[in-house]
Design an enzyme around this catalytic site. Sequence first.
Site, mmCIF file in Angstrom:
data_model
loop_
_atom_site.group_PDB
_atom_site.id
_atom_site.type_symbol
_atom_site.label_atom_id
_atom_site.label_comp_id
_atom_site.label_asym_id
_atom_site.label_seq_id
_atom_site.Cartn_x
_atom_site.Cartn_y
_atom_site.Cartn_z
ATOM 1 N N GLY A 199 0.728 -1.276 0.022
ATOM 2 C CA GLY A 199 -0.315 0.272 0.177
ATOM 3 C C GLY A 199 0.770 0.818 0.458
ATOM 4 N N GLN B 218 3.181 10.277 0.894
ATOM 5 C CA GLN B 218 4.316 9.721 1.415
ATOM 6 C C GLN B 218 5.583 9.908 0.252
ATOM 7 O OE1 GLN B 218 2.167 5.567 2.191
ATOM 8 N NE2 GLN B 218 4.268 4.748 2.990
ATOM 9 N N CYS C 229 5.351 -0.300 7.179
ATOM 10 C CA CYS C 229 4.422 0.913 6.775
ATOM 11 C C CYS C 229 5.991 1.702 5.607
ATOM 12 C CB CYS C 229 4.722 2.259 6.948
ATOM 13 S SG CYS C 229 4.096 3.979 6.310
ATOM 14 N N LEU C 230 6.585 1.615 4.689
ATOM 15 C CA LEU C 230 6.986 2.247 3.852
ATOM 16 C C LEU C 230 7.673 3.482 3.985
ATOM 17 C CD1 LEU C 230 6.081 1.736 -0.512
ATOM 18 C CD2 LEU C 230 7.409 -0.109 1.263
ATOM 19 N N HIS D 15 -2.644 8.096 5.892
ATOM 20 C CA HIS D 15 -1.366 8.597 5.644
ATOM 21 C C HIS D 15 -2.642 9.790 5.404
ATOM 22 C CE1 HIS D 15 2.021 6.263 5.921
ATOM 23 N NE2 HIS D 15 1.174 4.731 5.774
ATOM 24 N N HIS E 2 -5.150 1.787 6.853
ATOM 25 C CA HIS E 2 -4.088 2.517 7.200
ATOM 26 C C HIS E 2 -3.674 3.131 6.084
ATOM 27 C CE1 HIS E 2 0.493 1.687 7.760
ATOM 28 N NE2 HIS E 2 1.341 2.223 6.309
ATOM 29 N N GLU E 3 -3.972 3.410 5.058
ATOM 30 C CA GLU E 3 -3.355 4.092 3.808
ATOM 31 C C GLU E 3 -4.042 5.265 4.092
ATOM 32 O OE1 GLU E 3 -0.671 3.942 2.425
ATOM 33 O OE2 GLU E 3 -0.659 1.460 3.102
HETATM 34 ZN ZN ZN Z 1 1.977 3.444 5.607
#
Ligand code: ZN
Length: 167
Positions: free
Chosen positions: A46, A51, A91-92, A137, A133-134
């Site tokens: 995701g 991000q 998370c990236l 963000h 989660h996304e």
């Molecule tokens: Zn994330």
Amino acid sequence: MALLDILHFPDPRLREVAKPVEQVDASVKQLVDDMFETMYDAPGIGLAAIQVNVPMRVITVDISEDQDEPLALINPEITSKDGIEEMKEGCLSVPGVFEMVQRADKITVKFLNRDGESVEMEAEGLLAVCIQHEIDHLDGKLFVDYLSTLKRQRIRTKLEKENRQRA
Ligand code: ZN
């Protein structure tokens, strides 16, 4: 297509609240395509536009093993939540950190797809967790916010050091 740079916690740009997309035009489609390329390359399941330093309400998701079920959600909105699911999340933007987080197990989400069509769909389990989660963000929220202050502080110190080495 292009690979985009991913911001890392505690970069303050990750705390911005993303703005709704007014029209799904060519530039938004390009962003979606670049986000998929960046997400698959990472690899991750995701990614939110914020991000990659684009504060717009766009997320990409693909929980399939073969990276062949791309799902782009533009202006996503959760309209219902049900049940409890606890999973280890990563998370990236918080590389190398995996922690348990509790979220809803089932959700209904409304969004525009890459063609600008309005879609409503149900998701559960990993897909539901990933979408929640996304969407967090887009509101400037990170999964580390669900952890204790002490844990978050430890992660911050570790990543600040890594970010300095990266710079
Ligand atoms: Zn994330």
